[in-house]
Design an enzyme around this catalytic site. Structure first.
Site, PDB file in Angstrom:
ATOM      1  N   HIS A 268      -6.575  62.240  21.153  1.00 17.32           N
ATOM      2  CA  HIS A 268      -6.102  62.083  19.771  1.00 17.32           C
ATOM      3  C   HIS A 268      -4.723  61.425  19.800  1.00 17.32           C
ATOM      4  O   HIS A 268      -4.593  60.341  20.320  1.00 17.32           O
ATOM      5  CB  HIS A 268      -6.111  63.470  19.103  1.00 17.32           C
ATOM      6  N   HIS A 307     -13.074  54.778  18.518  1.00 16.56           N
ATOM      7  CA  HIS A 307     -12.640  55.615  17.388  1.00 16.56           C
ATOM      8  C   HIS A 307     -13.884  56.260  16.787  1.00 16.56           C
ATOM      9  O   HIS A 307     -14.944  55.647  16.734  1.00 16.56           O
ATOM     10  CB  HIS A 307     -11.935  54.761  16.328  1.00 16.56           C
ATOM     11  N   ASP A 363      -3.464  53.488  18.743  1.00 16.86           N
ATOM     12  CA  ASP A 363      -2.627  53.888  19.882  1.00 16.86           C
ATOM     13  C   ASP A 363      -2.475  52.806  20.936  1.00 16.86           C
ATOM     14  O   ASP A 363      -1.626  52.919  21.820  1.00 16.86           O
ATOM     15  CB  ASP A 363      -3.233  55.140  20.537  1.00 16.86           C
TER      16      ASP A 363
HETATM   17  C1  SDX Z   1      -6.537  58.676  17.138  1.00 13.59           C
HETATM   18  O1  SDX Z   1      -9.778  60.460  13.939  1.00 13.59           O
HETATM   19  C2  SDX Z   1      -8.696  59.787  13.703  1.00 13.59           C
HETATM   20  O2  SDX Z   1      -8.511  59.264  12.635  1.00 13.59           O
HETATM   21  C3  SDX Z   1      -7.686  59.770  14.853  1.00 13.59           C
HETATM   22  C4  SDX Z   1      -6.560  58.761  14.657  1.00 13.59           C
HETATM   23  C5  SDX Z   1      -5.631  59.204  13.536  1.00 13.59           C
HETATM   24  O3  SDX Z   1      -4.958  58.343  12.968  1.00 13.59           O
HETATM   25  O4  SDX Z   1      -5.495  60.456  13.370  1.00 13.59           O
HETATM   26  O5  SDX Z   1      -7.072  57.470  14.355  1.00 13.59           O
HETATM   27  C6  SDX Z   1      -5.691  58.652  15.929  1.00 13.59           C
HETATM   28  O6  SDX Z   1      -6.756  59.743  17.688  1.00 13.59           O
HETATM   29  C7  SDX Z   1      -7.134  57.375  17.655  1.00 13.59           C
HETATM   30  C8  SDX Z   1      -8.060  57.618  18.887  1.00 13.59           C
HETATM   31  C9  SDX Z   1      -7.132  57.724  20.108  1.00 13.59           C
HETATM   32  N1  SDX Z   1      -7.903  58.134  21.326  1.00 13.59           N
HETATM   33  C10 SDX Z   1      -8.111  57.291  22.336  1.00 13.59           C
HETATM   34  O7  SDX Z   1      -7.780  56.102  22.347  1.00 13.59           O
HETATM   35  C11 SDX Z   1      -8.782  57.939  23.544  1.00 13.59           C
HETATM   36  C12 SDX Z   1      -9.921  57.034  24.049  1.00 13.59           C
HETATM   37  N2  SDX Z   1     -10.979  57.010  23.039  1.00 13.59           N
HETATM   38  C13 SDX Z   1     -12.108  57.921  23.247  1.00 13.59           C
HETATM   39  O8  SDX Z   1     -11.779  59.140  23.824  1.00 13.59           O
HETATM   40  C14 SDX Z   1     -13.035  57.959  22.047  1.00 13.59           C
HETATM   41  O9  SDX Z   1     -13.246  56.670  21.654  1.00 13.59           O
HETATM   42  C15 SDX Z   1     -12.662  58.782  20.827  1.00 13.59           C
HETATM   43  C16 SDX Z   1     -12.353  60.191  21.177  1.00 13.59           C
HETATM   44  C17 SDX Z   1     -11.498  58.178  20.125  1.00 13.59           C
HETATM   45  C18 SDX Z   1     -13.873  58.750  19.884  1.00 13.59           C
HETATM   46  O10 SDX Z   1     -14.866  59.418  20.545  1.00 13.59           O
HETATM   47  P1  SDX Z   1     -16.307  59.597  19.838  1.00 13.59           P
HETATM   48  O11 SDX Z   1     -16.341  59.102  18.442  1.00 13.59           O
HETATM   49  O12 SDX Z   1     -16.726  61.018  20.071  1.00 13.59           O
HETATM   50  O13 SDX Z   1     -17.156  58.551  20.617  1.00 13.59           O
HETATM   51  P2  SDX Z   1     -18.044  58.919  21.792  1.00 13.59           P
HETATM   52  O14 SDX Z   1     -17.265  59.763  22.758  1.00 13.59           O
HETATM   53  O15 SDX Z   1     -19.322  59.457  21.258  1.00 13.59           O
HETATM   54  O16 SDX Z   1     -18.269  57.486  22.483  1.00 13.59           O
HETATM   55  C19 SDX Z   1     -19.413  56.726  22.221  1.00 13.59           C
HETATM   56  C20 SDX Z   1     -19.670  55.997  23.536  1.00 13.59           C
HETATM   57  C21 SDX Z   1     -19.860  56.916  24.727  1.00 13.59           C
HETATM   58  O17 SDX Z   1     -20.645  56.205  25.653  1.00 13.59           O
HETATM   59  P3  SDX Z   1     -22.222  56.642  25.845  1.00 13.59           P
HETATM   60  O18 SDX Z   1     -22.181  58.059  26.415  1.00 13.59           O
HETATM   61  O19 SDX Z   1     -22.823  56.619  24.460  1.00 13.59           O
HETATM   62  O20 SDX Z   1     -22.801  55.640  26.781  1.00 13.59           O
HETATM   63  O21 SDX Z   1     -18.530  55.188  23.873  1.00 13.59           O
HETATM   64  C22 SDX Z   1     -17.960  55.649  25.097  1.00 13.59           C
HETATM   65  C23 SDX Z   1     -18.469  57.054  25.328  1.00 13.59           C
HETATM   66  O22 SDX Z   1     -18.531  57.325  26.728  1.00 13.59           O
HETATM   67  N3  SDX Z   1     -16.502  55.605  24.884  1.00 13.59           N
HETATM   68  C24 SDX Z   1     -15.628  55.092  25.736  1.00 13.59           C
HETATM   69  C25 SDX Z   1     -14.382  55.191  25.094  1.00 13.59           C
HETATM   70  N4  SDX Z   1     -14.527  55.765  23.897  1.00 13.59           N
HETATM   71  C26 SDX Z   1     -15.852  56.035  23.767  1.00 13.59           C
HETATM   72  N5  SDX Z   1     -15.788  54.557  26.978  1.00 13.59           N
HETATM   73  C27 SDX Z   1     -14.663  54.116  27.570  1.00 13.59           C
HETATM   74  N6  SDX Z   1     -13.422  54.161  27.011  1.00 13.59           N
HETATM   75  C28 SDX Z   1     -13.248  54.703  25.794  1.00 13.59           C
HETATM   76  N7  SDX Z   1     -12.030  54.754  25.242  1.00 13.59           N
END
Ligand code: SDX
Length: 429
Positions: A268, A307, A363
């Protein structure tokens, strides 16, 4: 048959049910009538991570993840970033309308004249280890503020509630700056209320022996726009925590400490810190192919990408990327920018990222700017928490004023052991 319903047939019993549809949503409680036996608990929906569950009605922030749209109270984030300032946007998010000139003058005066914290808070912060993480200090100190303002528990009195909201918005930069100065072993700098909200924050961070601190106007404006971009984001993890904790009717300081604790997580608001550590670890553009391979092998996450809602470019990331150029004019270009740009170029082309809708989020570039402005990496989540304070508090107020809201208490699917009798120790195998 009304067209604003779902007709659900339970094939286990052959019974059909008419479920009302409102705003493209059904009320989960309307599923409970679906039973096989009359004494069943009734149907529930299962949604780990609340990926498709609306927890509230809200009028504060609108996001369209497919189109990459973000609006505060209907105003596009691009226009607010271009024409407004953080305190004015904070007023908009909290009260629902842009302030008149007079309203803004009163608001700004009230905020800028609540920036001091009790001297005991300073002493409390002195007790942290010299290398305490600033976000840990921030969370603990916000929680401790509930003991300095016990009247904050009177959450149903509008005037008392507003006083705590103004105190929190006004004092979080002071607490953040004190945690920074503590981690640098420097004396704390008191607020200068003749400076702007953001200019005073820079003053409390950077003032040394000069009689009066003058913030660099480019950096002051860049940080103020970053604050606008981080002010609210509908029902994200930290805001959901604020609402859940607040639903037990605790005080806003305690609820907000919980929201900040959720924000601290690397998935997050802690992602901006994780992005910088990732870029520093990659170290050079030539190491990117191996890193991308590790990501595809699920050994790493590409921090700052992806996201839950945006399946398009995060509109905030686009604006932040533009701010970066203005900041680098003053600070000099950040060498990590080349690595970030190459990572983005690859991710926007590579099928693995494209098919998963992984675009840069808020971020990805913010950390590069913060580092160029000489913020230590550990300060990055604190820089997120400062502006998000008004978002958390506005969502908290909306929750308290919503007649439909009650204490948050999710259900579960129990898949554990059936009833079994205790076995004395001597008889256990
Ligand atoms: C913020 O919600 C908000 O509004 C938050 C925010 C705010 O203003 O408050 O916008 C601020 O928190 C932005 C997000 C910051 N976090 C990161 O940058 C961390 C990296 N991102 C991931 O951890 C992820 O993308 C999330 C947590 C942000 C979202 O996760 P989801 O929606 O649960 O997506 P998911 O885990 O279901 O991913 C879908 C697929 C998966 O692959 P498969 O298993 O389907 O093959 O995408 C992959 C995930 O493995 N994936 C990634 C990835 N993010 C998702 N693979 C590599 N790198 C990534 N960053």
């Amino acid at each position: 048959m009304s067209e604003d319903t779902l007709t659900i047939t339970d094939n286990r019993t052959g019974r059909t049910y008419e479920i009302p549809v409102e705003n493209d949503t059904i009320k989960a409680m309307n599923l409970r009538q679906i039973k096989v036996n009359d004494d069943d608990f009734g149907m529930m929906s299962y949604d780990p991570g609340f990926t498709n569950t609306a927890s509230t009605r809200s009028t504060i922030t609108y996001i369209d993840g497919v189109k990459g749209i973000l609006r505060y109270r209907g105003y596009p984030i691009e226009q607010l970033a271009e024409h407004s300032n953080y305190l004015e946007v904070a007023y908009l998010i909290l009260f629902g309308e842009l302030p008149t000139k007079e309203q803004y003058q009163v608001w700004e005066y009230d905020i800028l004249h609540h920036t001091f914290v009790h001297e005991n808070i300073k002493q409390l912060m002195h007790a942290f280890r010299h290398d305490a993480h600033p976000m840990g200090m921030f969370i603990a100190t916000v929680a401790a503020m509930s003991t300095f303002y016990p009247e904050g528990r009177n959450i149903h009195d509008q005037d008392t509630r507003m006083k705590q909201i103004q105190r929190l918005i006004a004092k979080v930069p002071t607490v953040a700056a004190f945690s920074y100065r503590h981690s640098r072993g420097l004396p704390y700098v008191y607020p200068d209320n003749d400076l702007s909200y953001t200019g005073n924050f820079l003053n409390m961070l950077d003032k040394m022996t000069q009689v009066r601190y003058e913030p660099d106007p480019v950096l002051e404006r860049a940080l103020d726009v970053l604050f606008i971009l981080h002010a609210d984001h509908e029902q994200n993890c930290g805001t959901a925590a604020m609402r859940v904790i607040g639903s037990s009717h605790t005080d806003p300081y305690t609820a907000m400490a919980g929201a900040a604790a959720a924000l601290y997580g690397p998935l997050h608001g802690g992602a901006n810190e994780a992005v910088l550590r990732m870029l520093l670890e990659i170290g050079d553009v030539q190491h990117i192919p191996q890193f991308i391979k590790d990501v595809k092998n699920r050994e790493r996450l590409l921090m700052g990408f992806g996201h839950r809602v945006y399946k398009n470019y995060d509109p905030r990331a686009r604006i932040i990327k533009r701010i970066a150029d203005e900041v680098f004019e003053v600070t000099g270009k950040n060498p990590l920018l080349a690595i970030a740009l190459e990572l983005e170029r690859i991710a926007l082309e590579d099928e693995f990222f494209v098919e998963r809708n992984l675009y840069p989020n808020v971020d990805f570039y913010s950390g590069i700017i913060y580092q160029a402005m000489r913020f230590p990496i550990a300060m990055f989540p604190v820089l997120f928490a400062i502006p998000r304070t008004v978002g958390w508090l506005s969502q908290w107020v909306e929750m308290l004023n919503d007649p439909e809201q009650r204490i948050a208490r999710p259900r579960q699917m129990y898949l554990g052991e059936e009833k079994r009798d205790f076995v004395p120790l001597a008889e256990r195998g």
